[in-house]
Motif scaffolding. Structure first.
Motif, mmCIF file in Angstrom:
data_model
loop_
_atom_site.group_PDB
_atom_site.id
_atom_site.type_symbol
_atom_site.label_atom_id
_atom_site.label_comp_id
_atom_site.label_asym_id
_atom_site.label_seq_id
_atom_site.Cartn_x
_atom_site.Cartn_y
_atom_site.Cartn_z
ATOM 1 N N SER A 29 0.832 -1.194 0.000
ATOM 2 C CA SER A 29 0.000 0.000 0.000
ATOM 3 C C SER A 29 0.874 1.255 0.000
ATOM 4 N N ALA A 30 1.916 1.264 0.806
ATOM 5 C CA ALA A 30 2.845 2.403 0.834
ATOM 6 C C ALA A 30 3.512 2.577 -0.527
ATOM 7 N N GLU A 31 3.918 1.487 -1.149
ATOM 8 C CA GLU A 31 4.532 1.541 -2.475
ATOM 9 C C GLU A 31 3.571 2.154 -3.492
ATOM 10 N N ASN A 32 2.308 1.729 -3.456
ATOM 11 C CA ASN A 32 1.306 2.261 -4.390
ATOM 12 C C ASN A 32 1.051 3.752 -4.159
ATOM 13 N N ILE A 33 0.997 4.163 -2.899
ATOM 14 C CA ILE A 33 0.777 5.580 -2.578
ATOM 15 C C ILE A 33 1.940 6.427 -3.074
ATOM 16 N N ILE A 34 3.160 5.967 -2.840
ATOM 17 C CA ILE A 34 4.348 6.698 -3.299
ATOM 18 C C ILE A 34 4.340 6.795 -4.821
ATOM 19 N N PHE A 35 4.056 5.682 -5.495
ATOM 20 C CA PHE A 35 4.008 5.693 -6.962
ATOM 21 C C PHE A 35 2.938 6.663 -7.461
ATOM 22 N N ASN A 36 1.782 6.675 -6.791
ATOM 23 C CA ASN A 36 0.710 7.587 -7.192
ATOM 24 C C ASN A 36 1.122 9.047 -7.032
ATOM 25 N N TYR A 37 1.816 9.373 -5.955
ATOM 26 C CA TYR A 37 2.309 10.745 -5.793
ATOM 27 C C TYR A 37 3.258 11.119 -6.930
ATOM 28 N N PHE A 38 4.193 10.239 -7.240
ATOM 29 C CA PHE A 38 5.166 10.535 -8.299
ATOM 30 C C PHE A 38 4.514 10.622 -9.674
ATOM 31 N N SER A 39 3.478 9.833 -9.916
ATOM 32 C CA SER A 39 2.893 9.784 -11.256
ATOM 33 C C SER A 39 1.686 10.701 -11.445
ATOM 34 N N SER A 40 1.122 11.261 -10.390
ATOM 35 C CA SER A 40 -0.078 12.074 -10.538
ATOM 36 C C SER A 40 0.195 13.579 -10.587
ATOM 37 N N VAL A 41 1.354 14.009 -10.124
ATOM 38 C CA VAL A 41 1.714 15.426 -10.148
ATOM 39 C C VAL A 41 2.297 15.747 -11.514
ATOM 40 N N PRO A 42 2.015 16.937 -12.074
ATOM 41 C CA PRO A 42 2.576 17.277 -13.388
ATOM 42 C C PRO A 42 4.094 17.095 -13.425
ATOM 43 N N PRO A 43 4.631 16.624 -14.552
ATOM 44 C CA PRO A 43 6.054 16.294 -14.627
ATOM 45 C C PRO A 43 6.992 17.448 -14.272
ATOM 46 N N ASP A 76 19.016 13.345 -29.679
ATOM 47 C CA ASP A 76 17.875 13.914 -28.974
ATOM 48 C C ASP A 76 17.558 13.062 -27.754
ATOM 49 N N CYS A 77 17.465 13.725 -26.621
ATOM 50 C CA CYS A 77 17.077 13.056 -25.379
ATOM 51 C C CYS A 77 15.682 13.561 -25.018
ATOM 52 N N PRO A 78 14.674 12.703 -25.035
ATOM 53 C CA PRO A 78 13.311 13.160 -24.762
ATOM 54 C C PRO A 78 13.150 13.611 -23.303
ATOM 55 N N GLU A 79 12.102 14.377 -23.055
ATOM 56 C CA GLU A 79 11.839 14.800 -21.679
ATOM 57 C C GLU A 79 11.534 13.570 -20.824
ATOM 58 N N HIS A 80 11.954 13.632 -19.572
ATOM 59 C CA HIS A 80 11.731 12.516 -18.656
ATOM 60 C C HIS A 80 11.919 13.000 -17.225
ATOM 61 N N VAL A 81 11.686 12.116 -16.294
ATOM 62 C CA VAL A 81 11.912 12.436 -14.881
ATOM 63 C C VAL A 81 12.912 11.443 -14.308
ATOM 64 N N ASN A 82 13.668 11.915 -13.313
ATOM 65 C CA ASN A 82 14.565 11.051 -12.537
ATOM 66 C C ASN A 82 14.031 10.989 -11.117
ATOM 67 N N VAL A 83 14.107 9.824 -10.515
ATOM 68 C CA VAL A 83 13.743 9.679 -9.111
ATOM 69 C C VAL A 83 14.958 9.121 -8.391
ATOM 70 N N LYS A 84 15.362 9.832 -7.325
ATOM 71 C CA LYS A 84 16.532 9.409 -6.567
ATOM 72 C C LYS A 84 16.204 9.385 -5.080
ATOM 73 N N ALA A 85 16.760 8.398 -4.403
ATOM 74 C CA ALA A 85 16.652 8.333 -2.949
ATOM 75 C C ALA A 85 17.919 8.937 -2.359
ATOM 76 N N SER A 86 17.785 9.542 -1.186
ATOM 77 C CA SER A 86 18.970 10.118 -0.554
ATOM 78 C C SER A 86 18.875 10.007 0.962
ATOM 79 N N LEU A 87 20.041 9.966 1.564
ATOM 80 C CA LEU A 87 20.155 9.939 3.020
ATOM 81 C C LEU A 87 20.700 11.281 3.476
ATOM 82 N N SER A 88 20.205 11.773 4.605
ATOM 83 C CA SER A 88 20.688 13.051 5.121
ATOM 84 C C SER A 88 22.076 12.877 5.736
ATOM 85 N N ARG A 89 22.794 13.984 5.807
ATOM 86 C CA ARG A 89 24.124 13.953 6.441
ATOM 87 C C ARG A 89 24.015 13.544 7.895
ATOM 88 N N TYR A 90 22.955 13.995 8.558
ATOM 89 C CA TYR A 90 22.751 13.640 9.960
ATOM 90 C C TYR A 90 22.620 12.123 10.111
#
Length: 122
Positions: A29-43, A76-90
């Motif tokens: 369910s968490a995976e689906n919610i995260i995917f929906n957030y990433f895919s439902s907001v304008p690129p 030509d490189c078409p428009e796209h999105v990148n998704v990256k995970a990151s850890l804080s310095r703390y």
């Protein structure tokens, strides 16, 4: 060391005394919610999701580009999105403190001395 999702599911289920299937459904369910957030907001809109303290995911929009560099000409490189995970310095600092702390509890002091010495050498 590789830790699979199934291992995490079983550890959470055992630690919380709940069925593994319930944990599996919750993570799905968490995976689906995260995917929906990433895919439902304008690129073109940036999306940041903070999963846990110190762990986040970020989506960036990359416009259409034409590359002409080195042996690549007029690509030509078409428009796209990148998704990256990151850890804080703390978070990384806390992890390093736990991993490299000395038995007498002076791991943070020792790390500060190492950092000070490194700064003096520069």
């Amino acid at each position: 060391m590789n830790i699979t999702q199934e291992t995490l599911i079983n550890q959470i289920a055992a630690g919380e005394a709940i069925p593994a299937e319930m944990v599996r459904q919750t993570l799905k369910s968490a995976e689906n919610i995260i995917f929906n957030y990433f895919s439902s907001v304008p690129p073109s809109e940036e999306v940041n999701i903070k999963l846990f303290p110190g762990l986040s995911m970020k989506r960036n929009y990359i416009e259409t580009r034409k590359y002409s560099k080195g042996m690549f000409r007029n690509i030509d490189c078409p428009e796209h999105v990148n998704v990256k995970a990151s850890l804080s310095r703390y978070y990384i600092g806390q992890l390093n403190q736990r991993l490299f702390q000395r038995q007498d509890g002076s791991g943070a002091e020792t790390q500060d001395k190492i950092n000070d010495n490194a700064m003096l050498k520069r």
